[in-house]
Enzyme design. Structure first.
Site: not given
Length: 460
Positions: A15-16, A26, A450, A434, A291, A49, A45, A442
């Protein structure tokens, strides 16, 4: 190499690393920037997960987890060298030594700019039998394939998972889907140590309800083998648990062996230390991401190690932009993660209670029970939300959510609030969407906020 063309070397092809390489490409064509990347595995690549869902049969095939093949990277003028491990980093000389794993051929490659994306390695405790056939870590696609091969060749149907973090929980579910009798051996009081114990108990109940045998507060001391040398049981200080296959889900550590040997700066957790541009501290032309690094926790203000593909891809984008001559930053994380056990969704962001104590923060906690939709609407499912706030200021410190459908992604609201430094009082006025099919009037996040406001006021 042309004197007018720079060379970017990338260590790590997932990934990284490949996000960095692709972003740099690019910004510059091959006439301006040569890119050489080394990957010791068979795949590039890919989504680590997704491995538990591939093992469990929810994802049909391995190739579905691969975002871009080595051939596709090479078509974009990235010289990706597979099955090639970097064995030495010469910072002073600006070069890396590599070894082709299939032939043993070694060579030095010089660089003008370097990206370290060596990932993390699974924790393997140093106990007798840990390397026996039938014992598997699950970190790479190669690991996933090896586990599937073992499952296909094993007649018995008993599995022991060592560890009850994200990987352990997800692999336990995957093995249940495969028809195995599953025992999870966990060092902690409850599964999912990324949650506070009171929330972990909800996960424990769900796993037990699936038929998983949970063994908590247990230390694995030995992997027992049979006459054929294969695993036959897992031993703890108190008991033995029969096993035809063992999966290690104990967690990971930054893979920084090369960096340590080269004298690069490492943090408390063993990860590389970088600045906001993901540049290794004290080194102008070396970047690191994924990682193998530690990043700033925006809530506690401390460095931490979090191994997630979301961060790794963002690191890569930032690194590729900077290595390509642009400018980008990665400001930090709040520690957001989600998972599931069948239909139970698990989410957390920010600090747990023990994290807040470790950071020297005074805090209050509030826990509420609500539903994912209006209570009268079909399909409304229970949800428990725990919110942690700083005393006096009321600043949000963390949120944990355990519930059914619609629970986990609500944590994103809290992640945004944490990033913005909001107080729980300010959160009560959030204008959330909502309608009865989606939320009570709520929302559970607002109900928790709250209650947290009341706890802050009571504490003062």
């Amino acid at each position: 190499m042309s004197p007018t063309r720079e060379r970017l070397v990338v260590i790590g092809g997932d990934a990284a690393g490949m996000s960095a390489a692709s972003q740099a490409r690019r910004m510059h064509g091959p006439d301006e920037l040569e890119i050489v990347a080394f990957e010791r595995g068979h795949f590039s690549s890919y989504s680590a997960c997704g491995i538990p869902y591939w093992v469990g049969g929810e994802v049909e095939g391995r190739d579905e987890l691969i975002a871009r093949t080595p051939e596709e990277h090479r078509e974009r003028s990235i010289d990706l060298r597979m099955r090639t491990e970097v064995t030495e980093l010469d910072v002073e000389g600006g070069r890396v030594r590599s070894r082709e794993l299939d032939t043993g051929t070694q060579a030095w490659t010089s660089y003008d700019k370097l990206v370290i994306a060596t990932g993390a390695r699974p924790v393997r405790p140093r106990i007798p039998g840990i390397d026996a056939p039938g014992v598997h870590g699950v970190q790479t696609l190669d690991d996933g394939q090896a586990l599937l091969d073992t499952l296909a060749a094993t007649r018995g149907r008993r599995a022991v998972v060592v560890g009850a973090g994200y990987i352990g929980v997800e692999m336990a579910e995957a093995l249940i889907h495969r028809g195995y009798e599953v025992t999870v051996v966990n060092r902690g009081q409850e599964p999912m140590s990324t949650l506070d114990p009171d929330m972990g108990r909800l996960v424990h109940a769900a796993m037990t309800g699936l038929g998983i045998t949970m063994v908590d507060d247990a230390e694995v001391t030995k992997i027992l083998t049979g006459e054929d040398g294969r695993v036959r049981a897992v031993a703890t200080t108190a008991d033995e648990y029969p096993a035809d296959v063992v999966v290690l889900g104990i967690g990971v550590r930054p893979e920084t062996t090369l960096a340590r040997a080269a004298g690069l700066p490492l943090g408390e957790h063993g990860g590389l230390l970088t600045d906001l541009a993901m540049r290794v501290r004290g080194h102008e032309n070396i970047w690191a991401g994924g990682d193998c690094v530690e990043v700033l926790d925006l809530v506690s203000g401390r460095e931490r190690h979090i191994a997630l593909g979301t961060h790794a891809n963002k690191h890569g984008q930032v690194i590729g932009t900077n290595a390509g001559g642009g400018y980008a930053t990665f400001p930090g994380v709040v520690g957001t993660a989600v998972s599931k056990v069948c239909d139970l969704e698990i989410a957390r962001t920010g600090l747990r209670e023990k994290d807040a104590r470790r950071a020297g923060l005074q805090f209050v906690s509030a826990t509420i029970e609500s539903t994912s939709r209006a209570g009268y609407y079909p399909g409304a499912a229970p949800m428990t939300v725990k919110m942690i706030a700083e005393r006096r200021t009321g600043r949000l410190l963390g949120v944990q959510i355990v519930g059914r459908e619609g629970a986990a992604k609500r944590v994103d609201i809290a992640a945004v609030a944490l990033t913005a430094g909001m107080t729980v009082d300010r959160m009560t006025a959030l204008d959330l969407g909502y309608a009865p099919p989606f939320s009570p009037v709520w929302d559970p996040i607002l109900v928790a906020a709250r209650k947290a406001v009341a706890a802050v006021r009571a504490a003062d």
